[in-house]
Design a protein around this motif. Structure first.
Motif, PDB file in Angstrom:
ATOM      1  N   ALA A  66       0.835  -1.206   0.000  1.00 23.99           N
ATOM      2  CA  ALA A  66       0.000   0.000   0.000  1.00 23.99           C
ATOM      3  C   ALA A  66       0.868   1.254   0.000  1.00 23.99           C
ATOM      4  O   ALA A  66       0.592   2.215  -0.734  1.00 23.99           O
ATOM      5  N   LYS A  67       1.924   1.245   0.787  1.00 22.22           N
ATOM      6  CA  LYS A  67       2.839   2.394   0.831  1.00 22.22           C
ATOM      7  C   LYS A  67       3.469   2.630  -0.538  1.00 22.22           C
ATOM      8  O   LYS A  67       3.512   3.760  -1.036  1.00 22.22           O
ATOM      9  N   ARG A  70       0.889   4.041  -2.941  1.00 18.75           N
ATOM     10  CA  ARG A  70       0.603   5.461  -2.674  1.00 18.75           C
ATOM     11  C   ARG A  70       1.712   6.349  -3.231  1.00 18.75           C
ATOM     12  O   ARG A  70       1.447   7.433  -3.738  1.00 18.75           O
ATOM     13  N   GLU A  71       2.940   5.885  -3.135  1.00 17.49           N
ATOM     14  CA  GLU A  71       4.074   6.655  -3.637  1.00 17.49           C
ATOM     15  C   GLU A  71       4.106   6.706  -5.163  1.00 17.49           C
ATOM     16  O   GLU A  71       4.558   7.690  -5.741  1.00 17.49           O
ATOM     17  N   SER A  73       1.361   6.231  -7.283  1.00 15.90           N
ATOM     18  CA  SER A  73       0.075   6.445  -7.947  1.00 15.90           C
ATOM     19  C   SER A  73      -0.633   7.691  -7.436  1.00 15.90           C
ATOM     20  O   SER A  73      -0.549   8.028  -6.265  1.00 15.90           O
ATOM     21  N   GLU A  74      -1.341   8.326  -8.337  1.00 18.77           N
ATOM     22  CA  GLU A  74      -2.236   9.408  -7.941  1.00 18.77           C
ATOM     23  C   GLU A  74      -3.646   8.864  -7.739  1.00 18.77           C
ATOM     24  O   GLU A  74      -4.376   9.307  -6.869  1.00 18.77           O
ATOM     25  N   PHE A  76      -5.935   5.099  -7.813  1.00 21.91           N
ATOM     26  CA  PHE A  76      -5.846   3.639  -7.792  1.00 21.91           C
ATOM     27  C   PHE A  76      -7.259   3.076  -7.869  1.00 21.91           C
ATOM     28  O   PHE A  76      -8.116   3.413  -7.057  1.00 21.91           O
TER      29      PHE A  76
END
Length: 87
Positions: A66-67, A70-71, A73-74, A76
């Protein structure tokens, strides 16, 4: 066995308490079959043990993924089959 509760006060305009309570034995049997994974389709009950029996390494892997997402992708989008099947 965990206790399952049912709040039925909002349906009393449609059915009586006696009508609801007449299903108690059958409800208890179905709950036991799900909890003990003995009924039909018991191979689809992986969700019953969540989150109590979730492996900590799995949680760590999910959090790391998940981390990373998040880094990277803008936005998901998850597309799945829906329902509760965790096969």
């Amino acid at each position: 066995m965990n206790k399952l509760t049912f709040q039925y006060d909002m349906v009393l305009d449609f059915v009586t308490k006696d009508e609801i309570h007449q299903y108690q034995t059958e409800t208890d049997e179905h709950f036991a079959a799900i909890y003990n994974k003995t009924g039909k389709g018991n191979n689809f009950l992986g969700w019953v043990d969540l989150p109590d029996n979730t492996d900590e390494t799995l949680i760590s892997r999910i959090e790391a993924t998940a981390k990373k997402m998040r880094e990277q992708s803008e936005i998901f989008v998850i597309i799945g089959i829906g329902g509760s099947y965790l096969g």
